[in-house]
Design a protein around this motif. Sequence first.
Motif, mmCIF file in Angstrom:
data_model
loop_
_atom_site.group_PDB
_atom_site.id
_atom_site.type_symbol
_atom_site.label_atom_id
_atom_site.label_comp_id
_atom_site.label_asym_id
_atom_site.label_seq_id
_atom_site.Cartn_x
_atom_site.Cartn_y
_atom_site.Cartn_z
ATOM 1 N N VAL A 1 0.834 -1.198 0.000
ATOM 2 C CA VAL A 1 0.000 0.000 0.000
ATOM 3 C C VAL A 1 0.872 1.252 0.000
ATOM 4 O O VAL A 1 0.589 2.245 -0.694
ATOM 5 C CB VAL A 1 -0.941 -0.007 1.222
ATOM 6 N N VAL A 2 1.963 1.209 0.785
ATOM 7 C CA VAL A 2 2.875 2.356 0.832
ATOM 8 C C VAL A 2 3.480 2.612 -0.542
ATOM 9 O O VAL A 2 3.568 3.758 -1.008
ATOM 10 C CB VAL A 2 3.987 2.104 1.880
ATOM 11 N N ILE A 3 3.893 1.531 -1.213
ATOM 12 C CA ILE A 3 4.487 1.671 -2.543
ATOM 13 C C ILE A 3 3.476 2.255 -3.526
ATOM 14 O O ILE A 3 3.789 3.153 -4.318
ATOM 15 C CB ILE A 3 4.998 0.307 -3.036
ATOM 16 N N ASP A 4 2.241 1.754 -3.446
ATOM 17 C CA ASP A 4 1.203 2.265 -4.357
ATOM 18 C C ASP A 4 0.921 3.738 -4.092
ATOM 19 O O ASP A 4 0.743 4.532 -5.040
ATOM 20 C CB ASP A 4 -0.075 1.446 -4.195
ATOM 21 N N ARG A 5 0.867 4.120 -2.838
ATOM 22 C CA ARG A 5 0.580 5.520 -2.508
ATOM 23 C C ARG A 5 1.696 6.443 -3.008
ATOM 24 O O ARG A 5 1.425 7.522 -3.539
ATOM 25 C CB ARG A 5 0.410 5.675 -0.996
ATOM 26 N N VAL B 1 1.396 6.884 -6.805
ATOM 27 C CA VAL B 1 0.261 7.652 -7.317
ATOM 28 C C VAL B 1 0.255 9.094 -6.810
ATOM 29 O O VAL B 1 -0.448 9.952 -7.356
ATOM 30 C CB VAL B 1 -1.058 6.941 -6.943
ATOM 31 N N LYS B 2 1.076 9.395 -5.786
ATOM 32 C CA LYS B 2 1.043 10.721 -5.164
ATOM 33 C C LYS B 2 1.306 11.858 -6.166
ATOM 34 O O LYS B 2 0.542 12.837 -6.216
ATOM 35 C CB LYS B 2 2.048 10.778 -4.014
ATOM 36 N N ILE C 1 -15.119 10.172 -10.404
ATOM 37 C CA ILE C 1 -14.270 9.249 -9.636
ATOM 38 C C ILE C 1 -13.751 8.136 -10.538
ATOM 39 O O ILE C 1 -12.566 7.806 -10.520
ATOM 40 C CB ILE C 1 -15.044 8.669 -8.440
ATOM 41 N N SER C 2 -14.624 7.537 -11.355
ATOM 42 C CA SER C 2 -14.207 6.449 -12.247
ATOM 43 C C SER C 2 -13.177 6.933 -13.250
ATOM 44 O O SER C 2 -12.173 6.265 -13.519
ATOM 45 C CB SER C 2 -15.424 5.871 -12.978
ATOM 46 N N ARG C 3 -13.413 8.135 -13.816
ATOM 47 C CA ARG C 3 -12.493 8.663 -14.809
ATOM 48 C C ARG C 3 -11.128 8.959 -14.203
ATOM 49 O O ARG C 3 -10.088 8.649 -14.788
ATOM 50 C CB ARG C 3 -13.090 9.924 -15.432
ATOM 51 N N CYS C 4 -11.114 9.541 -13.000
ATOM 52 C CA CYS C 4 -9.835 9.858 -12.331
ATOM 53 C C CYS C 4 -9.054 8.579 -11.997
ATOM 54 O O CYS C 4 -7.841 8.513 -12.200
ATOM 55 C CB CYS C 4 -10.100 10.664 -11.067
ATOM 56 N N CYS C 5 -9.770 7.584 -11.477
ATOM 57 C CA CYS C 5 -9.084 6.338 -11.096
ATOM 58 C C CYS C 5 -8.506 5.631 -12.319
ATOM 59 O O CYS C 5 -7.378 5.121 -12.274
ATOM 60 C CB CYS C 5 -10.057 5.426 -10.351
ATOM 61 N N ASP D 1 -3.703 4.120 -15.396
ATOM 62 C CA ASP D 1 -2.967 4.039 -16.661
ATOM 63 C C ASP D 1 -1.626 4.768 -16.566
ATOM 64 O O ASP D 1 -0.603 4.279 -17.069
ATOM 65 C CB ASP D 1 -3.805 4.646 -17.798
ATOM 66 N N GLN D 2 -1.612 5.921 -15.919
ATOM 67 C CA GLN D 2 -0.384 6.698 -15.812
ATOM 68 C C GLN D 2 0.667 5.978 -14.952
ATOM 69 O O GLN D 2 1.852 5.937 -15.292
ATOM 70 C CB GLN D 2 -0.679 8.084 -15.233
ATOM 71 N N VAL D 3 0.211 5.386 -13.841
ATOM 72 C CA VAL D 3 1.140 4.672 -12.955
ATOM 73 C C VAL D 3 1.700 3.433 -13.666
ATOM 74 O O VAL D 3 2.889 3.124 -13.555
ATOM 75 C CB VAL D 3 0.446 4.283 -11.629
ATOM 76 N N MET D 4 0.862 2.713 -14.389
ATOM 77 C CA MET D 4 1.329 1.546 -15.117
ATOM 78 C C MET D 4 2.336 1.917 -16.209
ATOM 79 O O MET D 4 3.311 1.202 -16.450
ATOM 80 C CB MET D 4 0.138 0.797 -15.739
ATOM 81 N N GLN D 5 2.108 3.039 -16.856
ATOM 82 C CA GLN D 5 3.056 3.514 -17.866
ATOM 83 C C GLN D 5 4.390 3.885 -17.215
ATOM 84 O O GLN D 5 5.463 3.591 -17.756
ATOM 85 C CB GLN D 5 2.492 4.725 -18.613
#
Length: 265
Positions: free
Chosen positions: A199-203, A206-207, A249-253, A258-262
Amino acid sequence: MRSDAPHTKRRPHDDAPDTAAAFRRLTEMPHGPERDALRQELVKAWLPMAERLAGRFRNRGEPLDDLRQVAALGLVKAVDRYDPERGSAFESYAVPTVTGEIKRHFRDHMWTLHVPRRVQDLRNRVRFARQELAQTVPGRAPTLVEVAEKAQLSEEDAAAGLEALDSFTALSLDAELPGSEDGYALRDAIGAPDPALDVVIDREAVKPRIAALPERERDILYMRFFGDMTQSRIAEQLGISQMHVSRLISRCCDRLRDQVMQDAA
């Protein structure tokens, strides 16, 4: 009064036969059955010495018969490598060779955990120091400072040697801990991966992407996921429809994912 009796050469041990002439003959003989027979005679003659050396390491967790076999192997190596032309007696060459073979056996086969040779040497010095101190400080265990002083080591090296005292053998993970009354074993004390680390890594990933969102979308995500507000309350506070909040909310998520995966790719 002067004695005319011939002086006999004193040897360090009774198991040190006079084989100097035989070793000189061995080096001069060509390879063949005759040389092999003489080599076997020399090994047999010095075998009692090798067994005596093996006896010094008894009661250290290894059967004496196995130690004798290891010592015999070291003796064979000493016979094959000894060069009488260098002037030293065979015993002075064979003793460290056989002893080294036995110590190597303990180092390579007896330790449950791999311990560097330097730490093994520290362990031996610390062990002997504790044994000697036990005679002078009865009723208590010697302190680290006392052990270091007795072994002529720094406190850091003495501490490493003391830790290695418990590395010769290892307990089973199913072994119950001392004082445990409910069957609590070492296995129960083993940690497991903490899912919160992911969770820490994901946060952290995405920050920066959240910081780049428009202010209203940032506020909506904060209220929903950090303020634990329902979509209806968010819609009421912002003066928009709940359906609009759901779409934002759906559009932002989706965009953040997509941006984090890229970035990860």
